[in-house]
Design a protein around this motif. Structure first.
Motif, PDB file in Angstrom:
ATOM      1  N   PRO A  33       0.833  -1.197   0.000  1.00 16.53           N
ATOM      2  CA  PRO A  33       0.000   0.000   0.000  1.00 16.53           C
ATOM      3  C   PRO A  33       0.873   1.255   0.000  1.00 16.53           C
ATOM      4  CG  PRO A  33      -0.062  -1.070   2.146  1.00 16.53           C
ATOM      5  CD  PRO A  33       0.719  -1.956   1.228  1.00 16.53           C
ATOM      6  N   SER A  34       0.392   2.284  -0.660  1.00 16.65           N
ATOM      7  CA  SER A  34       1.092   3.560  -0.667  1.00 16.65           C
ATOM      8  C   SER A  34       0.830   4.246   0.664  1.00 16.65           C
ATOM      9  CB  SER A  34       0.583   4.441  -1.810  1.00 16.65           C
ATOM     10  OG  SER A  34       0.825   3.807  -3.037  1.00 16.65           O
ATOM     11  N   VAL A  35       1.891   4.543   1.377  1.00 17.70           N
ATOM     12  CA  VAL A  35       1.766   5.167   2.690  1.00 17.70           C
ATOM     13  C   VAL A  35       2.560   6.462   2.687  1.00 17.70           C
ATOM     14  CG1 VAL A  35       2.260   4.896   5.154  1.00 17.70           C
ATOM     15  CG2 VAL A  35       1.460   2.941   3.828  1.00 17.70           C
ATOM     16  N   LEU A  36       1.951   7.514   3.214  1.00 14.80           N
ATOM     17  CA  LEU A  36       2.594   8.822   3.317  1.00 14.80           C
ATOM     18  C   LEU A  36       2.364   9.350   4.715  1.00 14.80           C
ATOM     19  CD1 LEU A  36       4.030  11.157   1.709  1.00 14.80           C
ATOM     20  CD2 LEU A  36       1.747  12.108   1.377  1.00 14.80           C
ATOM     21  N   GLY A  37       3.430   9.618   5.443  1.00 11.54           N
ATOM     22  CA  GLY A  37       3.301  10.146   6.799  1.00 11.54           C
ATOM     23  C   GLY A  37       2.482   9.238   7.701  1.00 11.54           C
ATOM     24  N   GLY A  38       2.575   7.924   7.478  1.00 12.75           N
ATOM     25  CA  GLY A  38       1.819   6.969   8.278  1.00 12.75           C
ATOM     26  C   GLY A  38       0.373   6.807   7.840  1.00 12.75           C
ATOM     27  N   VAL A  39      -0.036   7.460   6.754  1.00 11.31           N
ATOM     28  CA  VAL A  39      -1.411   7.405   6.271  1.00 11.31           C
ATOM     29  C   VAL A  39      -1.459   6.520   5.031  1.00 11.31           C
ATOM     30  CG1 VAL A  39      -3.349   8.750   5.367  1.00 11.31           C
ATOM     31  CG2 VAL A  39      -1.895   9.706   7.168  1.00 11.31           C
ATOM     32  N   ASP A  40      -2.346   5.507   5.047  1.00 15.94           N
ATOM     33  CA  ASP A  40      -2.537   4.607   3.913  1.00 15.94           C
ATOM     34  C   ASP A  40      -3.351   5.356   2.854  1.00 15.94           C
ATOM     35  OD1 ASP A  40      -3.235   2.651   2.073  1.00 15.94           O
ATOM     36  OD2 ASP A  40      -4.029   1.256   3.565  1.00 15.94           O
ATOM     37  N   LEU A  41      -2.711   5.658   1.727  1.00 12.71           N
ATOM     38  CA  LEU A  41      -3.375   6.424   0.677  1.00 12.71           C
ATOM     39  C   LEU A  41      -4.408   5.610  -0.090  1.00 12.71           C
ATOM     40  CD1 LEU A  41      -0.333   8.439  -0.719  1.00 12.71           C
ATOM     41  CD2 LEU A  41      -1.956   9.098   1.067  1.00 12.71           C
ATOM     42  N   GLY A  42      -4.483   4.312   0.169  1.00 10.72           N
ATOM     43  CA  GLY A  42      -5.488   3.468  -0.466  1.00 10.72           C
ATOM     44  C   GLY A  42      -6.828   3.525   0.246  1.00 10.72           C
ATOM     45  N   GLN A  43      -6.865   4.150   1.415  1.00 12.63           N
ATOM     46  CA  GLN A  43      -8.093   4.295   2.191  1.00 12.63           C
ATOM     47  C   GLN A  43      -8.701   5.674   1.938  1.00 12.63           C
ATOM     48  OE1 GLN A  43      -9.370   1.717   4.051  1.00 12.63           O
ATOM     49  NE2 GLN A  43      -7.708   0.667   2.980  1.00 12.63           N
ATOM     50  N   PRO A  44     -10.000   5.852   2.214  1.00 14.92           N
ATOM     51  CA  PRO A  44     -10.611   7.175   2.028  1.00 14.92           C
ATOM     52  C   PRO A  44      -9.909   8.238   2.878  1.00 14.92           C
ATOM     53  CG  PRO A  44     -12.303   5.500   2.290  1.00 14.92           C
ATOM     54  CD  PRO A  44     -10.984   4.841   2.600  1.00 14.92           C
ATOM     55  N   LEU A  45      -9.656   9.383   2.252  1.00 13.02           N
ATOM     56  CA  LEU A  45      -8.990  10.512   2.904  1.00 13.02           C
ATOM     57  C   LEU A  45      -9.862  11.746   2.797  1.00 13.02           C
ATOM     58  CD1 LEU A  45      -5.489  10.120   1.188  1.00 13.02           C
ATOM     59  CD2 LEU A  45      -6.164   9.210   3.391  1.00 13.02           C
ATOM     60  N   ARG A  46      -9.576  12.712   3.648  1.00 13.99           N
ATOM     61  CA  ARG A  46     -10.276  13.995   3.578  1.00 13.99           C
ATOM     62  C   ARG A  46      -9.258  15.102   3.785  1.00 13.99           C
ATOM     63  NH1 ARG A  46     -14.637  13.797   7.559  1.00 13.99           N
ATOM     64  NH2 ARG A  46     -15.625  12.492   5.996  1.00 13.99           N
ATOM     65  N   ALA A  47      -9.269  16.060   2.858  1.00 18.03           N
ATOM     66  CA  ALA A  47      -8.464  17.277   3.002  1.00 18.03           C
ATOM     67  C   ALA A  47      -9.451  18.398   3.290  1.00 18.03           C
ATOM     68  CB  ALA A  47      -7.690  17.561   1.722  1.00 18.03           C
ATOM     69  N   ILE A  48      -9.093  19.265   4.236  1.00 14.02           N
ATOM     70  CA  ILE A  48     -10.003  20.357   4.610  1.00 14.02           C
ATOM     71  C   ILE A  48      -9.224  21.653   4.776  1.00 14.02           C
ATOM     72  CG2 ILE A  48     -11.672  18.849   5.757  1.00 14.02           C
ATOM     73  CD1 ILE A  48     -10.439  19.866   8.433  1.00 14.02           C
TER      74      ILE A  48
END
Length: 146
Positions: A33-48
């Motif tokens: 899985p693509s991980v950035l800063g400990g966040v799995d980029l394959g999962q739903p994300l939210r930018a605000i």
């Protein structure tokens, strides 16, 4: 004498032929899985972001931009391009509108709550650039409401 010679020839030919078993296909391990800063980029994300309030929902299938003064729009998620501590999603809608979401592996504060997000977000919507924070939806839903 010819019979033993014929048997020897047949044995030699049998030893040279390839086995009749079907070759096994090599199993490829699943892509990491693509991980950035400990966040799995394959999962739903939210930018605000705030001032103005805006959001981008990132799911495996779509990027959806919305804002208080904009009904928003969705584009197909092109999957991120990862380089070092940055992931970039760059997409264009059918009408030619472009949406570029850049996630950076640095802690971020939205300026309005005590929440610390694991990613900083920059959103380019045509000529407009918006700055904010990002995290997985699971992380955001596990936090107390701001």
């Amino acid at each position: 004498m010819r019979l033993p010679l014929l048997a020897l020839a047949l044995l030699a030919l049998a030893a040279c032929s390839s086995p009749s078993e079907t070759p096994r296909s090599e199993a490829h391990p699943p892509a990491a899985p693509s991980v950035l800063g400990g966040v799995d980029l394959g999962q739903p994300l939210r930018a605000i972001g705030t001032e103005p309030f805006w959001g981008v929902e990132i799911t495996p299938g779509t990027l959806t931009y919305s804002a208080v003064d904009n009904p928003g729009f969705s584009v197909t998620n092109p999957s991120p391009t990862l380089q070092g501590t940055t992931a970039v999603y760059a997409a264009a809608g059918a009408d030619g509108a472009t949406l570029v979401v850049t996630l950076i592996a640095t802690d971020c504060s939205d300026g309005m709550s005590d929440r610390v997000y694991p990613l900083t977000a920059r959103v380019e919507l045509g000529e407009q650039t918006l700055n904010g924070c990002a995290a997985s939806v699971a992380f955001l839903e596990s936090q107390p409401a701001p």
